[in-house]
Design an enzyme around this catalytic site. Structure first.
Site, PDB file in Angstrom:
ATOM      1  N   TYR A 155       0.835  -1.211   0.000  1.00  5.11           N
ATOM      2  CA  TYR A 155       0.000   0.000   0.000  1.00  5.11           C
ATOM      3  C   TYR A 155       0.870   1.263   0.000  1.00  5.11           C
ATOM      4  O   TYR A 155       0.628   2.204  -0.760  1.00  5.11           O
ATOM      5  CB  TYR A 155      -0.881  -0.049   1.253  1.00  5.11           C
ATOM      6  CG  TYR A 155      -1.941   1.007   1.377  1.00  5.11           C
ATOM      7  CD1 TYR A 155      -3.187   0.854   0.775  1.00  5.11           C
ATOM      8  CD2 TYR A 155      -1.723   2.147   2.142  1.00  5.11           C
ATOM      9  CE1 TYR A 155      -4.179   1.816   0.926  1.00  5.11           C
ATOM     10  CE2 TYR A 155      -2.707   3.112   2.295  1.00  5.11           C
ATOM     11  CZ  TYR A 155      -3.935   2.945   1.687  1.00  5.11           C
ATOM     12  OH  TYR A 155      -4.918   3.887   1.836  1.00  5.11           O
ATOM     13  N   LYS A 159       0.907   4.102  -2.876  1.00  4.01           N
ATOM     14  CA  LYS A 159       0.498   5.469  -2.531  1.00  4.01           C
ATOM     15  C   LYS A 159       1.637   6.471  -2.759  1.00  4.01           C
ATOM     16  O   LYS A 159       1.391   7.610  -3.165  1.00  4.01           O
ATOM     17  CB  LYS A 159      -0.006   5.522  -1.087  1.00  4.01           C
ATOM     18  CG  LYS A 159      -1.305   4.733  -0.865  1.00  4.01           C
ATOM     19  CD  LYS A 159      -2.451   5.305  -1.676  1.00  4.01           C
ATOM     20  CE  LYS A 159      -3.800   4.725  -1.325  1.00  4.01           C
ATOM     21  NZ  LYS A 159      -4.893   5.285  -2.128  1.00  4.01           N
TER      22      LYS A 159
END
Ligand code: CAA
Length: 248
Positions: A155, A159
């Site tokens: 993640y 991101k």
């Protein structure tokens, strides 16, 4: 720009916590909001709920990780409604776990939905925005892309990648009236955050100087600002909105 028509905003991952608040806020601001979703069953319930609250969104299904499917969705929107003025790349998932145990499947799933999606959606709107000399692209990243988070190698990578994308695209399209910006929310009261084990979550909240989780409407407020015509000198920026959890 034809100022007589309503500006069109496409929000990906619209049925999630942030997506819902963003759709409502942009509709309140006067945009023609298109709500993208992937899960039909969830979307139907969401649509009914939204109708109950006075919002009747145009809804378009597409897996944002699928380049062809996104292309079809965007061409359908352009034909039935008109060109997209504002793209909010909001769709995202988590598959948390320590990296030493992370499966290739969980790596791929997060990169595909959270980062490939940004390429897929933006690539299909950018040329018409350039032709029309107007556009707002808003990428919803995360504090965990800025600072890292135990259990989120996939993640955090996706991101952080979103903001690298923002910076480069911002430069490439600046002369064409298009702004590209990142918003990096901290921990917001959404199902995604509530899925973190209570004990772990409580510890995280105790580290937020403001002393609480953020509200979805607080993120939507920032999206509304960046989506406005008046913010044409803001581009390539990364807005932290995290209650002071990560200050740099
Ligand atoms: N730092 C150091 N060690 C930590 C730690 C931390 N922050 N968190 C957990 N650990 C340690 C534990 O103490 C434990 O150690 P021992 O094995 O020595 O007892 C170990 O890590 C946990 O082992 P598990 O096998 O249980 O760990 P796991 O691989 O299953 O992963 C986890 C645990 C699911 C990642 C859990 O730590 C967790 O949920 N962390 C929070 C992740 C998070 O914040 N996700 C955000 C989701 S919301 C979102 O992403 C939105 C947004 O943008 C903010």
């Amino acid at each position: 720009m034809d100022t007589n028509r309503k500006y069109v905003a496409l929000v990906t991952g619209a049925t999630g916590g942030l997506g819902t608040a963003i759709c409502k806020r942009l509709a309140d601001d006067g945009f023609h909001v298109i709500a993208n979703y992937n899960n039909k069953e969830k979307a139907e319930k969401w649509r009914e709920k939204m109708k109950g609250e006075g919002y009747d969104f145009d809804m378009h299904q597409a897996d944002v990780g699928d380049f062809e499917a996104v292309g079809k969705m965007i061409s359908d929107i352009e034909q039935s409604i008109g060109p997209i003025d504002v793209l909010v790349n909001n769709a995202g998932i988590t598959r948390d776990g320590q990296f030493r145990k992370m499966s290739k499947e969980n790596w791929d799933a997060v990169i595909r939905t959270n980062l490939d999606s940004v390429f897929n959606c933006t690539r299909h709107v950018i040329n018409q925005m350039m032709d029309r000399n107007y556009g707002r692209i808003i990428n919803i990243s995360s504090v965990n892309g800025q600072r890292g988070q135990f259990g989120q190698a996939n993640y955090s990578a996706a991101k952080a990648g979103m903001h690298g994308f923002t910076k480069t695209l911002a430069m490439e399209v600046a002369r064409k009236g298009i702004t590209v910006n990142t918003i990096s929310p901290g921990y917001i009261a959404t199902d995604m955050v509530m899925a973190v084990a209570e004990e772990v979550r409580n510890k995280i909240v105790s580290e937020i100087p403001v002393g609480r989780l953020g509200g979805t409407e607080e993120i939507a407020h920032l999206v509304s600002f960046l989506a406005s015509k008046e913010t044409s000198f803001i581009t390539g920026a990364n807005y932290a909105i995290n209650g002071g959890q990560h200050v740099y």
